[in-house]
Design a protein around this motif. Structure first.
Motif, PDB file in Angstrom:
ATOM      1  N   PRO A 135       0.830  -1.212   0.000  1.00  0.00           N
ATOM      2  CA  PRO A 135       0.000   0.000   0.000  1.00  0.00           C
ATOM      3  C   PRO A 135       0.866   1.265   0.000  1.00  0.00           C
ATOM      4  CG  PRO A 135      -0.782  -1.558   1.648  1.00  0.00           C
ATOM      5  CD  PRO A 135       0.529  -2.067   1.158  1.00  0.00           C
ATOM      6  N   PRO A 136       0.498   2.276  -0.776  1.00  0.00           N
ATOM      7  CA  PRO A 136       1.295   3.508  -0.839  1.00  0.00           C
ATOM      8  C   PRO A 136       1.116   4.363   0.414  1.00  0.00           C
ATOM      9  CG  PRO A 136      -0.661   3.728  -2.214  1.00  0.00           C
ATOM     10  CD  PRO A 136      -0.664   2.321  -1.685  1.00  0.00           C
ATOM     11  N   LEU A 137       2.018   4.186   1.370  1.00  0.00           N
ATOM     12  CA  LEU A 137       1.964   4.942   2.616  1.00  0.00           C
ATOM     13  C   LEU A 137       3.241   5.781   2.716  1.00  0.00           C
ATOM     14  CD1 LEU A 137       0.780   2.031   4.945  1.00  0.00           C
ATOM     15  CD2 LEU A 137      -0.644   3.788   3.884  1.00  0.00           C
ATOM     16  N   PRO A 138       3.319   6.880   1.966  1.00  0.00           N
ATOM     17  CA  PRO A 138       4.589   7.638   1.887  1.00  0.00           C
ATOM     18  C   PRO A 138       5.045   8.227   3.210  1.00  0.00           C
ATOM     19  CG  PRO A 138       2.768   8.864   0.897  1.00  0.00           C
ATOM     20  CD  PRO A 138       2.256   7.485   1.155  1.00  0.00           C
ATOM     21  N   ASN A 139       4.119   8.563   4.097  1.00  0.00           N
ATOM     22  CA  ASN A 139       4.519   9.161   5.365  1.00  0.00           C
ATOM     23  C   ASN A 139       5.086   8.124   6.333  1.00  0.00           C
ATOM     24  OD1 ASN A 139       3.666  11.679   4.504  1.00  0.00           O
ATOM     25  ND2 ASN A 139       1.596  11.385   5.294  1.00  0.00           N
ATOM     26  N   THR A 140       4.872   6.865   6.021  1.00  0.00           N
ATOM     27  CA  THR A 140       5.326   5.800   6.908  1.00  0.00           C
ATOM     28  C   THR A 140       6.588   5.124   6.399  1.00  0.00           C
ATOM     29  OG1 THR A 140       3.037   5.409   7.554  1.00  0.00           O
ATOM     30  CG2 THR A 140       4.626   3.662   8.046  1.00  0.00           C
ATOM     31  N   ASN A 141       6.572   4.723   5.121  1.00  0.00           N
ATOM     32  CA  ASN A 141       7.721   3.971   4.616  1.00  0.00           C
ATOM     33  C   ASN A 141       8.287   4.513   3.304  1.00  0.00           C
ATOM     34  OD1 ASN A 141       5.708   3.178   2.795  1.00  0.00           O
ATOM     35  ND2 ASN A 141       5.255   1.317   3.955  1.00  0.00           N
ATOM     36  N   ASN A 142       7.892   5.739   2.941  1.00  0.00           N
ATOM     37  CA  ASN A 142       8.440   6.399   1.752  1.00  0.00           C
ATOM     38  C   ASN A 142       8.280   5.578   0.473  1.00  0.00           C
ATOM     39  OD1 ASN A 142       9.336   8.710   3.158  1.00  0.00           O
ATOM     40  ND2 ASN A 142      11.140   7.576   3.877  1.00  0.00           N
ATOM     41  N   VAL A 143       7.176   4.856   0.370  1.00  0.00           N
ATOM     42  CA  VAL A 143       6.885   4.078  -0.828  1.00  0.00           C
ATOM     43  C   VAL A 143       5.786   4.776  -1.613  1.00  0.00           C
ATOM     44  CG1 VAL A 143       6.000   1.900  -1.717  1.00  0.00           C
ATOM     45  CG2 VAL A 143       7.581   1.898   0.202  1.00  0.00           C
ATOM     46  N   TRP A 144       6.052   5.007  -2.894  1.00  0.00           N
ATOM     47  CA  TRP A 144       5.043   5.597  -3.783  1.00  0.00           C
ATOM     48  C   TRP A 144       4.737   4.598  -4.895  1.00  0.00           C
ATOM     49  CZ3 TRP A 144       2.698  10.290  -2.988  1.00  0.00           C
ATOM     50  CH2 TRP A 144       3.265  11.110  -1.996  1.00  0.00           C
ATOM     51  N   SER A 145       3.473   4.484  -5.244  1.00  0.00           N
ATOM     52  CA  SER A 145       3.097   3.578  -6.333  1.00  0.00           C
ATOM     53  C   SER A 145       3.616   4.112  -7.661  1.00  0.00           C
ATOM     54  CB  SER A 145       1.574   3.445  -6.410  1.00  0.00           C
ATOM     55  OG  SER A 145       1.078   2.853  -5.241  1.00  0.00           O
ATOM     56  N   ASN A 146       4.184   3.222  -8.474  1.00  0.00           N
ATOM     57  CA  ASN A 146       4.640   3.601  -9.812  1.00  0.00           C
ATOM     58  C   ASN A 146       3.482   3.387 -10.781  1.00  0.00           C
ATOM     59  OD1 ASN A 146       5.936   4.143 -12.174  1.00  0.00           O
ATOM     60  ND2 ASN A 146       7.284   2.351 -12.127  1.00  0.00           N
ATOM     61  N   LEU A 147       2.711   4.432 -11.024  1.00  0.00           N
ATOM     62  CA  LEU A 147       1.526   4.307 -11.859  1.00  0.00           C
ATOM     63  C   LEU A 147       1.872   4.167 -13.334  1.00  0.00           C
ATOM     64  CD1 LEU A 147      -0.834   6.856 -10.091  1.00  0.00           C
ATOM     65  CD2 LEU A 147      -0.689   4.392  -9.790  1.00  0.00           C
ATOM     66  N   ARG A 148       3.139   4.260 -13.678  1.00  0.00           N
ATOM     67  CA  ARG A 148       3.556   4.025 -15.058  1.00  0.00           C
ATOM     68  C   ARG A 148       3.872   2.554 -15.304  1.00  0.00           C
ATOM     69  NH1 ARG A 148       8.308   8.332 -15.611  1.00  0.00           N
ATOM     70  NH2 ARG A 148       8.728   7.425 -13.551  1.00  0.00           N
ATOM     71  N   SER A 149       3.788   1.741 -14.275  1.00  0.00           N
ATOM     72  CA  SER A 149       4.091   0.319 -14.399  1.00  0.00           C
ATOM     73  C   SER A 149       2.843  -0.464 -14.788  1.00  0.00           C
ATOM     74  CB  SER A 149       4.642  -0.218 -13.074  1.00  0.00           C
ATOM     75  OG  SER A 149       4.671  -1.630 -13.091  1.00  0.00           O
ATOM     76  N   PRO A 150       2.945  -1.392 -15.756  1.00  0.00           N
ATOM     77  CA  PRO A 150       1.802  -2.250 -16.092  1.00  0.00           C
ATOM     78  C   PRO A 150       1.300  -3.063 -14.911  1.00  0.00           C
ATOM     79  CG  PRO A 150       3.499  -2.420 -17.765  1.00  0.00           C
ATOM     80  CD  PRO A 150       4.094  -1.643 -16.628  1.00  0.00           C
ATOM     81  N   LEU A 151       2.167  -3.340 -13.929  1.00  0.00           N
ATOM     82  CA  LEU A 151       1.728  -4.092 -12.758  1.00  0.00           C
ATOM     83  C   LEU A 151       0.714  -3.294 -11.943  1.00  0.00           C
ATOM     84  CD1 LEU A 151       5.156  -5.588 -11.639  1.00  0.00           C
ATOM     85  CD2 LEU A 151       3.346  -6.687 -12.960  1.00  0.00           C
ATOM     86  N   ALA A 152       0.886  -1.957 -11.895  1.00  0.00           N
ATOM     87  CA  ALA A 152      -0.113  -1.108 -11.235  1.00  0.00           C
ATOM     88  C   ALA A 152      -1.397  -1.058 -12.058  1.00  0.00           C
ATOM     89  CB  ALA A 152       0.450   0.299 -11.027  1.00  0.00           C
ATOM     90  N   TRP A 153      -1.257  -1.052 -13.379  1.00  0.00           N
ATOM     91  CA  TRP A 153      -2.445  -1.060 -14.236  1.00  0.00           C
ATOM     92  C   TRP A 153      -3.240  -2.354 -14.020  1.00  0.00           C
ATOM     93  CZ3 TRP A 153       0.701   0.101 -19.315  1.00  0.00           C
ATOM     94  CH2 TRP A 153       1.358   1.328 -19.172  1.00  0.00           C
ATOM     95  N   ASP A 154      -2.508  -3.458 -13.811  1.00  0.00           N
ATOM     96  CA  ASP A 154      -3.158  -4.745 -13.527  1.00  0.00           C
ATOM     97  C   ASP A 154      -4.115  -4.638 -12.345  1.00  0.00           C
ATOM     98  OD1 ASP A 154      -2.518  -6.590 -15.391  1.00  0.00           O
ATOM     99  OD2 ASP A 154      -1.010  -7.626 -14.202  1.00  0.00           O
ATOM    100  N   LEU A 155      -3.644  -4.017 -11.283  1.00  0.00           N
ATOM    101  CA  LEU A 155      -4.438  -3.906 -10.068  1.00  0.00           C
ATOM    102  C   LEU A 155      -5.758  -3.204 -10.351  1.00  0.00           C
ATOM    103  CD1 LEU A 155      -4.840  -4.069  -6.998  1.00  0.00           C
ATOM    104  CD2 LEU A 155      -3.568  -1.924  -6.800  1.00  0.00           C
ATOM    105  N   PHE A 156      -5.694  -2.070 -11.048  1.00  0.00           N
ATOM    106  CA  PHE A 156      -6.911  -1.315 -11.334  1.00  0.00           C
ATOM    107  C   PHE A 156      -7.810  -2.066 -12.317  1.00  0.00           C
ATOM    108  CE2 PHE A 156      -3.828   2.112 -10.245  1.00  0.00           C
ATOM    109  CZ  PHE A 156      -4.454   2.539  -9.082  1.00  0.00           C
TER     110      PHE A 156
END
Length: 445
Positions: A135-156
């Motif tokens: 999960p994209p929780l930037p304030n906690t673990n500085n992870v941002w979703s890469n929405l340019r990745s087909p793997l993110a497109w898969d999820l949606f």
């Protein structure tokens, strides 16, 4: 149902004929359900071993980090396509034969997509850690979703497809749930009453129902093309030899529909026997399903040929070398099983006699399912074992862990599908009545 077929039932008999067999399945139903439980336990035990000892129990190794688990993921996503095709697209084209098989196809779609959704979770290994990092929780673990990745497109794409498929499937169930409610008593009547949302079958309710059902059908139609196109981009957006090709989206969509139609037939034949639905799911409906499977098999055969032509015409020595090794190299067995099961064996269906032979068609449909699994395995594994650097080439062999998890996926799918068939009508009563020949009034002298 064609008008020239003799039909001995009246509209008032349809509910009784279908619902009478709900509570009294054939003994083979319990055998199938027990088999599904055994397969499910094999998968659950294997997953438990994987969580305990790590991903080493699977065959994944450098450079093959996507193996059987992602093969299963793509396979089950593809299985879910025929349900939407038969239910939504053929509904918009008013194909009458779909009315007796759409319920099974819709249920297959929902449970296949749910099964597919398990494999990305299994594939990450330590599931509890993945739930923290994904999960994209930037304030906690500085992870941002890469929405340019087909793997993110898969999820949606897949979550949208599952949501629409669930709504479309459940909305079609509502009138039939009301029919069951009116024929049972006690707690069951209360449960079915809640599930049908107080449906009474008034003209106003039917008006809103038909408008909403048509809207969902129109909304689901582009998803048939988009979802597996996006799944194909997981591969085509890379520069990996064997993956980097523009033919993948239509190729994947055709393959998904082929596998889904074959699975619809594979499920319909035993289910109509278990619940004594031969009078409703008639031979002409099974033949229409076979014709659709044959059509998509022909398209897939063409795609296989074009894929080889594109690899040769590109002039890329890595691309062409990979395709040569698919056909005559260490993975040739998987390639030729794919070709024969998906392209050669279905040619027997050009004969009307063979199309109407249920035993022969059942065997061919099962072989198509086998071939489509090998197609996904062939695309993923044979491409990953070799890239642009010969020093990194490797070999992949499925492990017992891979096999156990694959078996478990079939058990999981069949477990839920058989439960659905046990408590809900597998033939849509409301839609069946629409295509029945209307009785003619006769004057009695």
């Amino acid at each position: 149902m064609s008008e020239d077929v003799k039909w001995n039932r009246t509209i008032s008999d349809v509910n009784d004929g279908i619902l009478a067999n709900l509570g009294k399945p054939h003994p083979t139903y319990y055998v199938a359900w027990a088999g599904a439980i055994i397969f499910l336990l094999i998968g659950a035990i294997t997953w438990g071993i994987e969580i305990t000892y790590g991903m080493g129990i699977t065959g994944k190794t450098s450079p093959v980090y996507w193996g059987v688990l992602i093969t299963d993921f793509v396979f089950w996503v593809g299985i879910g396509h025929a349900g939407t095709l038969i239910s939504a697209i053929l509904f918009l084209f008013r194909a009458k034969w779909r009315n007796t098989v759409n319920r099974s196809a819709e249920a297959m779609t929902v449970f296949a997509v749910i099964t597919a959704g398990l494999f990305p979770l299994i594939h990450v290994g330590r599931l509890w850690v993945a739930m923290y990092w994904i999960p994209p929780l930037p304030n906690t673990n500085n992870v941002w979703s890469n929405l340019r990745s087909p793997l993110a497109w898969d999820l949606f794409a897949i979550s949208t497809y599952l949501t629409i498929s669930l709504l479309f499937w459940y909305m079609g169930l509502v009138p039939d749930l009301a029919s069951i409610r009116d024929r049972v008593k006690g707690v069951r009547r209360f449960i079915y009453g809640i599930m049908c949302f107080g449906w009474r079958g008034t003209a106003k309710q039917w008006h809103h129902y038909e408008a909403g059902y048509g809207f969902l059908a129109a909304l689901a139609t582009p998803l048939v093309l988009s979802v597996h196109s996006i799944v194909s981009w997981d591969f085509a957006m890379s520069i990996q030899p064997g993956w980097h090709t523009t033919i993948f989206p239509p190729y994947f969509v055709a393959g998904a529909i082929l596998s889904g139609c074959a699975m619809v037939y594979t499920l319909l034949v035993p289910v109509r026997k278990m619940f004594r639905m031969e009078e409703f799911i008639r031979p002409e409906h099974l033949e229409a399903c076979v014709k659709l499977t044959l059509l998509t098999s022909t398209i897939v055969f063409y795609a296989y040929a074009i894929e080889f032509f594109v690899a040769w015409y590109s002039g890329n020595i890595y691309e062409w070398g990979l395709f040569e090794k698919r056909a005559i190299g260490p993975y040739a067995f998987y390639f030729w099983v794919m070709v024969f099961c998906n392209c050669i064996f279905p040619m027997i269906w050009w004969s009307k006699r063979m199309r109407n032979n249920v035993a022969v068609s059942m065997v061919v449909a099962v072989l198509v399912n086998v071939g489509m699994w090998f197609e996904r395995y062939n695309i993923i594994v044979s491409s990953l074992v070799e890239d642009f650097l010969p020093g990194s080439w490797g070999h992949f062999q499925p492990s017992l862990g891979d096999i156990g998890l694959s078996i478990g996926s079939f058990g999981w799918f069949m477990f839920w599908f058989l439960i659905f068939c046990r408590f809900f009508p597998i033939v849509s009563m409301s839609e069946l009545k629409l295509i029945m020949p209307k009785p003619l009034s006769k004057k009695h002298h």
